[in-house]
Write a protein that holds these residues in place. Structure first.
Motif, short mmCIF file in Angstrom:
data_model
loop_
_atom_site.label_atom_id
_atom_site.label_comp_id
_atom_site.label_asym_id
_atom_site.label_seq_id
_atom_site.Cartn_x
_atom_site.Cartn_y
_atom_site.Cartn_z
N ASP A 30 0.99 -1.23 0.15
CA ASP A 30 0.04 -0.14 0.03
C ASP A 30 0.80 1.32 0.14
O ASP A 30 0.54 2.35 -0.57
CB ASP A 30 -0.78 0.00 1.20
N ARG A 31 2.10 1.15 0.28
CA ARG A 31 2.93 2.34 0.58
C ARG A 31 3.79 2.81 -0.73
O ARG A 31 4.71 3.41 -0.77
CB ARG A 31 3.93 2.22 1.68
N PHE A 32 3.43 1.70 -1.62
CA PHE A 32 4.31 1.91 -2.77
C PHE A 32 3.42 1.90 -3.92
O PHE A 32 2.45 1.10 -4.14
CB PHE A 32 5.26 0.98 -2.98
N THR A 33 3.99 2.53 -5.22
CA THR A 33 3.51 2.60 -6.37
C THR A 33 3.94 1.35 -7.12
O THR A 33 5.08 0.97 -6.95
CB THR A 33 3.84 3.73 -7.24
N ILE A 34 2.96 0.70 -7.87
CA ILE A 34 3.41 -0.71 -8.18
C ILE A 34 3.00 -0.65 -9.89
O ILE A 34 2.06 -0.21 -10.19
CB ILE A 34 2.58 -1.92 -7.86
N VAL A 35 3.96 -1.15 -10.77
CA VAL A 35 4.00 -1.27 -11.88
C VAL A 35 3.83 -2.38 -12.65
O VAL A 35 4.76 -3.63 -11.99
CB VAL A 35 5.15 -0.47 -12.80
N TRP A 36 3.09 -3.10 -13.55
CA TRP A 36 2.78 -4.02 -14.28
C TRP A 36 3.66 -3.97 -15.68
O TRP A 36 3.50 -3.07 -16.39
CB TRP A 36 1.50 -4.70 -14.31
N PHE A 37 4.82 -4.90 -15.78
CA PHE A 37 5.29 -4.65 -17.14
C PHE A 37 5.12 -6.21 -17.99
O PHE A 37 4.88 -7.11 -17.30
CB PHE A 37 6.97 -4.47 -17.10
N ARG A 38 5.51 -6.15 -19.29
CA ARG A 38 5.33 -7.28 -19.95
C ARG A 38 6.72 -7.34 -20.96
O ARG A 38 6.91 -6.34 -21.31
CB ARG A 38 3.99 -7.59 -20.58
N GLN A 39 7.03 -8.47 -21.17
CA GLN A 39 8.07 -8.49 -22.32
C GLN A 39 7.74 -9.83 -22.95
O GLN A 39 7.77 -10.91 -22.64
CB GLN A 39 9.56 -8.45 -21.80
N ALA A 40 7.52 -9.63 -24.50
CA ALA A 40 7.43 -10.72 -25.09
C ALA A 40 8.64 -11.10 -25.85
O ALA A 40 9.46 -10.26 -25.96
CB ALA A 40 6.51 -10.58 -26.32
N PRO A 41 8.95 -12.33 -26.38
CA PRO A 41 10.21 -13.00 -26.88
C PRO A 41 10.48 -11.68 -28.15
O PRO A 41 9.71 -11.52 -28.98
CB PRO A 41 9.73 -14.12 -27.46
N GLY A 42 11.78 -11.45 -27.98
CA GLY A 42 12.21 -10.50 -29.21
C GLY A 42 11.75 -9.21 -29.09
O GLY A 42 12.09 -8.34 -30.18
N ARG A 43 11.12 -8.67 -28.17
CA ARG A 43 10.34 -7.34 -28.07
C ARG A 43 10.91 -6.62 -26.70
O ARG A 43 11.51 -7.38 -25.72
CB ARG A 43 9.03 -7.51 -28.03
N GLU A 44 10.94 -5.47 -26.65
CA GLU A 44 11.27 -4.54 -25.77
C GLU A 44 10.40 -4.84 -24.35
O GLU A 44 9.10 -4.99 -24.75
CB GLU A 44 11.48 -3.25 -25.81
N ARG A 45 10.66 -4.34 -23.55
CA ARG A 45 9.66 -4.57 -22.23
C ARG A 45 8.86 -3.26 -22.27
O ARG A 45 9.09 -2.20 -22.69
CB ARG A 45 10.50 -4.29 -20.91
N GLU A 46 7.36 -3.48 -21.96
CA GLU A 46 6.40 -2.53 -21.98
C GLU A 46 5.89 -2.24 -20.81
O GLU A 46 5.54 -3.34 -20.12
CB GLU A 46 5.30 -3.10 -23.17
N ALA A 47 5.56 -1.16 -20.29
CA ALA A 47 4.86 -1.02 -19.13
C ALA A 47 3.39 -1.06 -19.44
O ALA A 47 3.01 -0.36 -20.47
CB ALA A 47 5.15 0.57 -18.61
N VAL A 48 2.74 -1.96 -18.72
CA VAL A 48 1.43 -2.05 -19.04
C VAL A 48 0.21 -1.42 -18.12
O VAL A 48 -0.81 -0.84 -18.44
CB VAL A 48 1.08 -3.75 -18.82
N SER A 49 0.47 -1.05 -17.00
CA SER A 49 -0.41 -0.70 -16.13
C SER A 49 0.50 -0.15 -14.71
O SER A 49 1.52 -0.80 -14.45
CB SER A 49 -1.70 -1.55 -15.56
N CYS A 50 -0.16 0.76 -13.82
CA CYS A 50 0.55 1.24 -12.91
C CYS A 50 -0.79 1.67 -11.84
O CYS A 50 -1.63 2.16 -12.27
CB CYS A 50 1.36 2.42 -13.11
N VAL A 51 -0.36 1.50 -10.50
CA VAL A 51 -1.41 1.86 -9.55
C VAL A 51 -0.43 2.57 -8.53
O VAL A 51 0.37 2.08 -7.98
CB VAL A 51 -2.00 0.72 -8.88
N SER A 52 -0.89 3.74 -8.22
CA SER A 52 -0.05 4.69 -7.36
C SER A 52 -0.26 4.16 -5.81
O SER A 52 -1.41 3.76 -5.57
CB SER A 52 -0.34 6.15 -7.45
N ARG A 53 0.65 4.66 -5.06
CA ARG A 53 0.41 4.29 -3.66
C ARG A 53 -0.81 5.15 -2.99
O ARG A 53 -1.31 6.23 -3.62
CB ARG A 53 1.59 4.73 -2.77
N ASN A 54 -1.46 4.47 -2.01
CA ASN A 54 -2.60 5.20 -1.58
C ASN A 54 -2.69 5.27 -0.01
O ASN A 54 -3.78 4.97 0.54
CB ASN A 54 -3.89 4.67 -2.09
N ASP A 55 -1.57 5.54 0.60
CA ASP A 55 -1.55 5.32 1.99
C ASP A 55 -1.28 6.64 2.58
O ASP A 55 -1.17 6.75 3.79
CB ASP A 55 -0.13 4.46 2.60
#
Length: 135
Positions: A30-55
């Motif tokens: 709860d005290r941290f902003t969390i990011v979901w990333f994904r990486q497909a074979p042969g592709r660069e990492r992509e940030a998919v979604s983020c949720v900011s801290r809410n404490d």
């Protein structure tokens, strides 16, 4: 031990749904902003979604999504379970990737708009969970 553990990946048909989990141990998510990333074979990492801290009154748990997943993915928190979820629906073959959640003991204290400039500096990553969208 401070760590993030992803789960919930698997094989799903196009148009299907999956919910990924990012469980934290050793600290309160709860005290941290969390990011979901994904990486497909042969592709660069992509940030998919983020949720900011809410404490804190300054942080209200705002969310952000990559254009490629808007209106299909939803990020949420469960403070009691100390877990962040990524609900994925209307999945497409191009969503196939290994999905990771990440944060940082310094940059994770900022909201999504700030952490977006620090993706390469995030120091805490999970091991990833693979998602395959295929018929």
């Amino acid at each position: 031990q401070v760590q993030l553990v992803e789960s919930g990946g698997g094989l799903v048909q196009p148009g299907g749904s999956l919910t990924l989990s990012c469980a934290a141990s050793g600290f309160s998510l709860d005290r941290f902003t969390i990011v979901w990333f994904r990486q497909a074979p042969g592709r660069e990492r992509e940030a998919v979604s983020c949720v900011s801290r809410n404490d804190d009154d300054r942080y209200d748990g705002t969310t952000d999504y990559a254009d490629s997943v808007k209106r299909r993915f939803a990020i949420s928190r469960d403070a009691i379970k100390n877990t962040v979820y990524l609900q994925m629906s209307s999945l497409k073959p191009e969503d196939t990737a290994v999905y990771y959640c990440a944060t940082d003991h310094v940059f994770g204290k900022e909201d999504c708009s700030v952490i977006a400039r620090r993706y390469d500096d995030l120091g805490l990553w999970g091991q990833g969970t693979p998602v395959t969208v295929s018929s």
